[in-house]
Scaffold this motif. Structure first.
Motif, PDB file in Angstrom:
ATOM      1  N   THR A 132       0.826  -1.206   0.000  1.00 54.12           N
ATOM      2  CA  THR A 132       0.000   0.000   0.000  1.00 54.12           C
ATOM      3  C   THR A 132       0.860   1.255   0.000  1.00 54.12           C
ATOM      4  O   THR A 132       0.570   2.225  -0.715  1.00 54.12           O
ATOM      5  N   LEU A 133       1.931   1.241   0.794  1.00 57.54           N
ATOM      6  CA  LEU A 133       2.831   2.395   0.811  1.00 57.54           C
ATOM      7  C   LEU A 133       3.469   2.621  -0.557  1.00 57.54           C
ATOM      8  O   LEU A 133       3.563   3.754  -1.034  1.00 57.54           O
ATOM      9  N   VAL A 134       3.912   1.545  -1.193  1.00 58.74           N
ATOM     10  CA  VAL A 134       4.555   1.688  -2.504  1.00 58.74           C
ATOM     11  C   VAL A 134       3.565   2.237  -3.525  1.00 58.74           C
ATOM     12  O   VAL A 134       3.891   3.144  -4.309  1.00 58.74           O
ATOM     13  N   PHE A 135       2.350   1.721  -3.533  1.00 60.67           N
ATOM     14  CA  PHE A 135       1.329   2.225  -4.462  1.00 60.67           C
ATOM     15  C   PHE A 135       1.038   3.703  -4.190  1.00 60.67           C
ATOM     16  O   PHE A 135       0.849   4.495  -5.117  1.00 60.67           O
ATOM     17  N   SER A 136       0.993   4.064  -2.905  1.00 57.29           N
ATOM     18  CA  SER A 136       0.736   5.455  -2.561  1.00 57.29           C
ATOM     19  C   SER A 136       1.894   6.355  -2.979  1.00 57.29           C
ATOM     20  O   SER A 136       1.682   7.442  -3.517  1.00 57.29           O
ATOM     21  N   PHE A 137       3.130   5.900  -2.727  1.00 56.92           N
ATOM     22  CA  PHE A 137       4.295   6.690  -3.121  1.00 56.92           C
ATOM     23  C   PHE A 137       4.330   6.915  -4.630  1.00 56.92           C
ATOM     24  O   PHE A 137       4.795   7.960  -5.099  1.00 56.92           O
ATOM     25  N   CYS A 138       3.844   5.945  -5.397  1.00 58.02           N
ATOM     26  CA  CYS A 138       3.819   6.059  -6.851  1.00 58.02           C
ATOM     27  C   CYS A 138       2.594   6.820  -7.366  1.00 58.02           C
ATOM     28  O   CYS A 138       2.436   7.001  -8.577  1.00 58.02           O
ATOM     29  N   GLY A 139       1.728   7.250  -6.447  1.00 56.15           N
ATOM     30  CA  GLY A 139       0.559   8.023  -6.846  1.00 56.15           C
ATOM     31  C   GLY A 139      -0.521   7.200  -7.524  1.00 56.15           C
ATOM     32  O   GLY A 139      -1.255   7.738  -8.374  1.00 56.15           O
ATOM     33  N   LEU A 140      -0.673   5.941  -7.150  1.00 61.48           N
ATOM     34  CA  LEU A 140      -1.627   5.060  -7.809  1.00 61.48           C
ATOM     35  C   LEU A 140      -2.919   4.863  -7.024  1.00 61.48           C
ATOM     36  O   LEU A 140      -3.768   4.073  -7.437  1.00 61.48           O
ATOM     37  N   LEU A 141      -3.075   5.569  -5.901  1.00 65.52           N
ATOM     38  CA  LEU A 141      -4.263   5.376  -5.075  1.00 65.52           C
ATOM     39  C   LEU A 141      -5.251   6.532  -5.188  1.00 65.52           C
ATOM     40  O   LEU A 141      -6.204   6.603  -4.421  1.00 65.52           O
ATOM     41  N   SER A 142      -5.030   7.421  -6.116  1.00 67.77           N
ATOM     42  CA  SER A 142      -5.911   8.579  -6.251  1.00 67.77           C
ATOM     43  C   SER A 142      -7.212   8.255  -6.970  1.00 67.77           C
ATOM     44  O   SER A 142      -8.160   9.039  -6.907  1.00 67.77           O
ATOM     45  N   THR A 143      -7.270   7.102  -7.634  1.00 67.33           N
ATOM     46  CA  THR A 143      -8.476   6.719  -8.373  1.00 67.33           C
ATOM     47  C   THR A 143      -9.039   5.418  -7.816  1.00 67.33           C
ATOM     48  O   THR A 143      -8.335   4.647  -7.151  1.00 67.33           O
ATOM     49  N   ARG A 144     -10.310   5.184  -8.101  1.00 67.55           N
ATOM     50  CA  ARG A 144     -10.950   3.947  -7.649  1.00 67.55           C
ATOM     51  C   ARG A 144     -10.323   2.733  -8.335  1.00 67.55           C
ATOM     52  O   ARG A 144     -10.144   1.677  -7.719  1.00 67.55           O
ATOM     53  N   ARG A 145      -9.951   2.898  -9.593  1.00 63.70           N
ATOM     54  CA  ARG A 145      -9.311   1.809 -10.318  1.00 63.70           C
ATOM     55  C   ARG A 145      -7.979   1.427  -9.680  1.00 63.70           C
ATOM     56  O   ARG A 145      -7.652   0.253  -9.550  1.00 63.70           O
ATOM     57  N   GLY A 146      -7.208   2.439  -9.264  1.00 64.64           N
ATOM     58  CA  GLY A 146      -5.930   2.168  -8.624  1.00 64.64           C
ATOM     59  C   GLY A 146      -6.099   1.430  -7.307  1.00 64.64           C
ATOM     60  O   GLY A 146      -5.314   0.525  -6.990  1.00 64.64           O
ATOM     61  N   ARG A 147      -7.126   1.776  -6.543  1.00 63.56           N
ATOM     62  CA  ARG A 147      -7.369   1.084  -5.269  1.00 63.56           C
ATOM     63  C   ARG A 147      -7.816  -0.353  -5.496  1.00 63.56           C
ATOM     64  O   ARG A 147      -7.445  -1.257  -4.735  1.00 63.56           O
ATOM     65  N   LEU A 148      -8.599  -0.585  -6.548  1.00 68.42           N
ATOM     66  CA  LEU A 148      -8.995  -1.954  -6.869  1.00 68.42           C
ATOM     67  C   LEU A 148      -7.783  -2.775  -7.325  1.00 68.42           C
ATOM     68  O   LEU A 148      -7.650  -3.961  -6.973  1.00 68.42           O
ATOM     69  N   GLN A 149      -6.910  -2.169  -8.095  1.00 65.70           N
ATOM     70  CA  GLN A 149      -5.690  -2.853  -8.514  1.00 65.70           C
ATOM     71  C   GLN A 149      -4.804  -3.182  -7.314  1.00 65.70           C
ATOM     72  O   GLN A 149      -4.201  -4.257  -7.253  1.00 65.70           O
ATOM     73  N   LEU A 150      -4.736  -2.282  -6.347  1.00 65.95           N
ATOM     74  CA  LEU A 150      -3.978  -2.552  -5.119  1.00 65.95           C
ATOM     75  C   LEU A 150      -4.560  -3.759  -4.382  1.00 65.95           C
ATOM     76  O   LEU A 150      -3.815  -4.636  -3.935  1.00 65.95           O
ATOM     77  N   ALA A 151      -5.885  -3.801  -4.253  1.00 64.94           N
ATOM     78  CA  ALA A 151      -6.520  -4.929  -3.563  1.00 64.94           C
ATOM     79  C   ALA A 151      -6.235  -6.246  -4.283  1.00 64.94           C
ATOM     80  O   ALA A 151      -5.951  -7.270  -3.644  1.00 64.94           O
ATOM     81  N   LEU A 152      -6.267  -6.238  -5.614  1.00 63.52           N
ATOM     82  CA  LEU A 152      -5.995  -7.453  -6.375  1.00 63.52           C
ATOM     83  C   LEU A 152      -4.542  -7.894  -6.204  1.00 63.52           C
ATOM     84  O   LEU A 152      -4.259  -9.089  -6.006  1.00 63.52           O
ATOM     85  N   VAL A 153      -3.618  -6.952  -6.254  1.00 64.32           N
ATOM     86  CA  VAL A 153      -2.196  -7.275  -6.090  1.00 64.32           C
ATOM     87  C   VAL A 153      -1.946  -7.838  -4.699  1.00 64.32           C
ATOM     88  O   VAL A 153      -1.226  -8.839  -4.533  1.00 64.32           O
ATOM     89  N   CYS A 154      -2.518  -7.225  -3.673  1.00 68.92           N
ATOM     90  CA  CYS A 154      -2.338  -7.714  -2.305  1.00 68.92           C
ATOM     91  C   CYS A 154      -2.902  -9.131  -2.150  1.00 68.92           C
ATOM     92  O   CYS A 154      -2.285  -9.987  -1.503  1.00 68.92           O
TER      93      CYS A 154
END
Length: 266
Positions: free
Chosen positions: A22-44
């Motif tokens: 989650t920290l890495v995704f946030s540092f890369c700016g990938l959590l600003s959209t709903r799609r990015g958060r769904l991708q984070l959940a899938l990766v985790c």
């Protein structure tokens, strides 16, 4: 190891995994959209299932030892190749997220210190309980600062990567792949000396860079002042030329009047 303890150990490592990714995704700016958060959940989810297979198939020690190859490297490649993130900045983000995983474990040591070693559940339970508050604090205060480093030059990113990379290598050398930190009498002083050396090197390079940046800013300010002075001088010259044109026009007018008067013998 009992079933409850086994579950708690893996739950703690799953929390570490979610925390770091989650920290890495946030540092890369990938959590600003709903799609990015769904991708984070899938990766985790995929990483947790993969780690679960390693945990029950090869054991806890193999999971810890293989973490760079089963988590850090795949995460780095995933972000670079799939999410099109800058490679060097992504490496800095992964190493920085690894450093932030350490404070979680401090709560485990604090729980053991306060409750005693007879309560081993506290060593895993305390970090597990502190995962979400610590994650929320880092995402709120540090992640925006980290994202500001993304457009920096490769030289600056290499400088920023120096300290977390040294801590990463020291941690796996003395604590994971070997037990020299606990068995060798000179290992603690070696780790402290190496960490201090890397930090001093990092500080020296950073100070040098800051000094050069400060000199560059001073030069820019000097050039700006010179440009302003030249602009003022150009404005004065233009005003002088405009005043001279007015005087010339008035003089020609007066000369025509005088000429007319002379012609009339007035």
């Amino acid at each position: 190891m009992g079933d409850s303890m086994t579950f708690l150990v893996f739950a703690n490592y799953a929390a570490v995994l979610i925390f770091g990714v989650t920290l890495v995704f946030s540092f890369c700016g990938l959590l600003s959209t709903r799609r990015g958060r769904l991708q984070l959940a899938l990766v985790c989810l995929l990483f947790i299932l993969f780690h679960l297979a390693i945990f029950y198939g090869c054991g806890h020690e193999m999971l810890v030892a293989s973490y760079p190859l089963t988590t850090h490297l795949p995460l780095l490649l995933l972000l670079v190749l799939v999410f099109r993130q800058p490679p060097l900045y992504t490496l800095v983000a992964v190493l920085t997220a690894y450093l932030f995983c350490a404070p979680r474990q401090w709560f485990g040591f604090l729980a053991i210190f306060l409750l005693g070693r007879d309560i081993p559940l506290a060593f895993y339970g305390a970090p597990l309980l502190m995962t979400l508050p610590l994650l929320a604090a880092i995402l709120y205060w540090f992640s925006p600062i980290m994202q500001m480093l993304k457009p920096e030059s490769p030289r600056t990113l290499c400088l920023l990567m120096l300290f977390p990379l040294s801590c990463y290598l020291i941690s796996y050398t003395f604590n994971v792949y070997t037990k020299l930190l606990y068995t060798s009498p000179i290992a603690p002083s070696t780790v402290m000396s190496a960490t201090a050396l890397f930090f001093m090197l990092f500080a020296a390079i950073l100070i040098s860079r800051c000094q050069k940046l400060h000199e560059l800013q001073l030069n820019q300010q000097l050039f700006a002042l010179q440009a302003q002075q030249q602009q003022k001088e150009m404005q004065l010259l233009w005003d002088s030329q405009e005043q001279a044109r007015i005087y010339r026009h008035d003089l020609q007018h007066h000369l025509r009047i005088i000429d007319a008067c002379l012609c009339q013998e007035d």
